[in-house]
Design an enzyme around this catalytic site. Sequence first.
Site, PDB file in Angstrom:
ATOM      1  CE  LYS A   1      -5.238  -1.755   1.758  1.00  0.00           C
ATOM      2  NZ  LYS A   1      -3.942  -2.396   1.753  1.00  0.00           N
TER       3      LYS A   1
ATOM      4  CE  LYS B   1       1.290   2.536   4.901  1.00  0.00           C
ATOM      5  NZ  LYS B   1       1.491   1.614   3.778  1.00  0.00           N
TER       6      LYS B   1
ATOM      7  CB  THR C   1      -0.917   0.018   1.230  1.00  0.00           C
ATOM      8  OG1 THR C   1      -1.743  -1.156   1.216  1.00  0.00           O
ATOM      9  CG2 THR C   1      -1.807   1.254   1.218  1.00  0.00           C
TER      10      THR C   1
END
Length: 286
Positions: free
Chosen positions: A173, A241, A98
């Site tokens: 995502k 994150k 990701t």
Amino acid sequence: MNTIKIGWIGLGNMGNPMVQNLLKAGFPVTVYNRSKDKESPLLALGATPAESPAELIKTCDVVITMLSNDAAVKEVFESKEGLLANANVGKLIINMSTVAPETSRYLAALCVQHQLGFIDAPVSGSVKPAQDGALVILVGASKPNFEIAKPIFNVLGKIAIHVGEAGVASSAKLAINYLLGLNLQGLAETVLFAEKNGVSKEDMLTIINAGACGNGITNIKAPSIIEDSFPAAFALKHLVKDLGLAKDAGLASPLIHPLYDTYLKAQQEGLGDQDVMAIISSLKNA
């Protein structure tokens, strides 16, 4: 026996079971990980070790990276012994980490310069779906490259959704992880409010999961809430994150700011290596 020779870089909680599934499906797999101890279980199953990404790509048709953040992925591509160190024209690199949409577009452009194929393919799902080969794979790629990767994706996931070119899958995502964060914080706040007013967490979770508000993630996380134990299926620090990447990519809706701040606070309290559901521990003490 599958004839596609696969190279795999990154053997964390997700990468390890994903490689195991590829080996069980008959793919020849070469692995590289900075922490060599993580390679051992896979070598016992028939994987081949490589000393560097540059060495790995020489003998592979497709290389897959599954790493923790943008910096780690870029290093694997650009370092002295990285994937781009030597001429490997025509090979395909799939980044399943990701990362920011901007990073995916950057990596895709680098691959074009080196006459390599590139696919942006982050996954929705944590350790158990990775073990079961039941991930949802979000694919940013050209149609020809998607067709090449399909036999691999069929082993790793229950569905692979071709959402567009490189970068688009990274956006998808970040969007689904935003919804994940909203779901888990909402679940935590609901259970804590109910407990404060005399409703046991067991009863409240039954009410949630037996009704229209229940969903896959509320069912999955119910046992950890009841047991007050949060071993990481998806570490809280990784969601911090991802929420930060979503903000950087332009997500400015009303809920992103308090959501990010709450998870960041939980990480600063030392909960970063626990599961995302540990957000309830932080909120309980707020």
